[in-house]
Write a protein that holds these residues in place. Structure first.
Motif, PDB file in Angstrom:
ATOM      1  N   HIS A  86       0.831  -1.209   0.000  1.00  0.00           N
ATOM      2  CA  HIS A  86       0.000   0.000   0.000  1.00  0.00           C
ATOM      3  C   HIS A  86       0.866   1.261   0.000  1.00  0.00           C
ATOM      4  CE1 HIS A  86      -3.695  -2.254   0.279  1.00  0.00           C
ATOM      5  NE2 HIS A  86      -3.111  -3.012   1.200  1.00  0.00           N
ATOM      6  N   ASN A  90       1.013   3.856  -3.247  1.00  0.00           N
ATOM      7  CA  ASN A  90       0.808   5.304  -3.119  1.00  0.00           C
ATOM      8  C   ASN A  90       2.013   6.097  -3.592  1.00  0.00           C
ATOM      9  OD1 ASN A  90      -1.857   5.253  -2.155  1.00  0.00           O
ATOM     10  ND2 ASN A  90      -1.141   4.723  -0.112  1.00  0.00           N
ATOM     11  N   GLU A  94       1.966   8.700  -6.801  1.00  0.00           N
ATOM     12  CA  GLU A  94       2.467  10.075  -6.695  1.00  0.00           C
ATOM     13  C   GLU A  94       3.536  10.368  -7.750  1.00  0.00           C
ATOM     14  OE1 GLU A  94       3.763  10.679  -2.656  1.00  0.00           O
ATOM     15  OE2 GLU A  94       1.740  10.371  -1.864  1.00  0.00           O
ATOM     16  N   GLU A 102      -5.199  -2.273  -8.677  1.00  0.00           N
ATOM     17  CA  GLU A 102      -4.786  -1.724  -7.386  1.00  0.00           C
ATOM     18  C   GLU A 102      -4.461  -2.880  -6.448  1.00  0.00           C
ATOM     19  OE1 GLU A 102      -9.115  -0.974  -5.322  1.00  0.00           O
ATOM     20  OE2 GLU A 102      -8.277   0.602  -6.600  1.00  0.00           O
TER      21      GLU A 102
END
Length: 127
Positions: A86, A90, A94, A102
């Motif tokens: 996770h 992320n 970014e 996902e």
């Protein structure tokens, strides 16, 4: 016997080098001219003496066909291990990385899949 280099077909070596170093954070180990192409290998920043990832030009028609067919079927070309999927998901989002899956629990593991912009789907797995 141990694995020292593994190859990944790429459409453009310069684009792949930029993506794998700047977006993913791998470290360039070798960049040696080899005629029309280059011998470009990358390593994990945490294991710089470890297995090298060769950014192999997909110039051969069989390589291009292989790449197209596995992407069309949603099959990742390779898998990278991460400690916290996770957090890595992320971080990569970014950095502009586009995911096709996902983080998803699959039995005992959690995986995610992204597009490397160089003709491949890459799977990450929380180890």
């Amino acid at each position: 016997m141990k694995i020292i280099v593994t190859s990944l077909f790429v459409e453009d070596q310069d684009k792949a080098l930029e993506f794998y170093t700047e977006k993913l954070g791998f470290v360039k180990k070798h960049d040696i001219p080899m005629g029309k192409f280059r011998w470009i290998t990358l390593v994990s920043p945490d294991a710089q003496a470890g297995t090298e990832l060769l950014l192999e030009p997909n110039e051969h028609p069989a390589a291009k066909e292989f790449q197209k067919k596995i992407v069309a079927d949603g099959i990742p070309a390779t898998m990278f291990g991460v400690d916290d999927i996770h957090k890595e998901y992320n971080r990569l989002l970014e950095n502009g990385v586009k995911f096709t899956m996902e983080p998803t629990k699959m039995g005992e593991v959690t995986i995610a899949v992204f597009d490397d912009t160089c003709g491949n789907l890459i799977q990450i797995i929380e180890k």
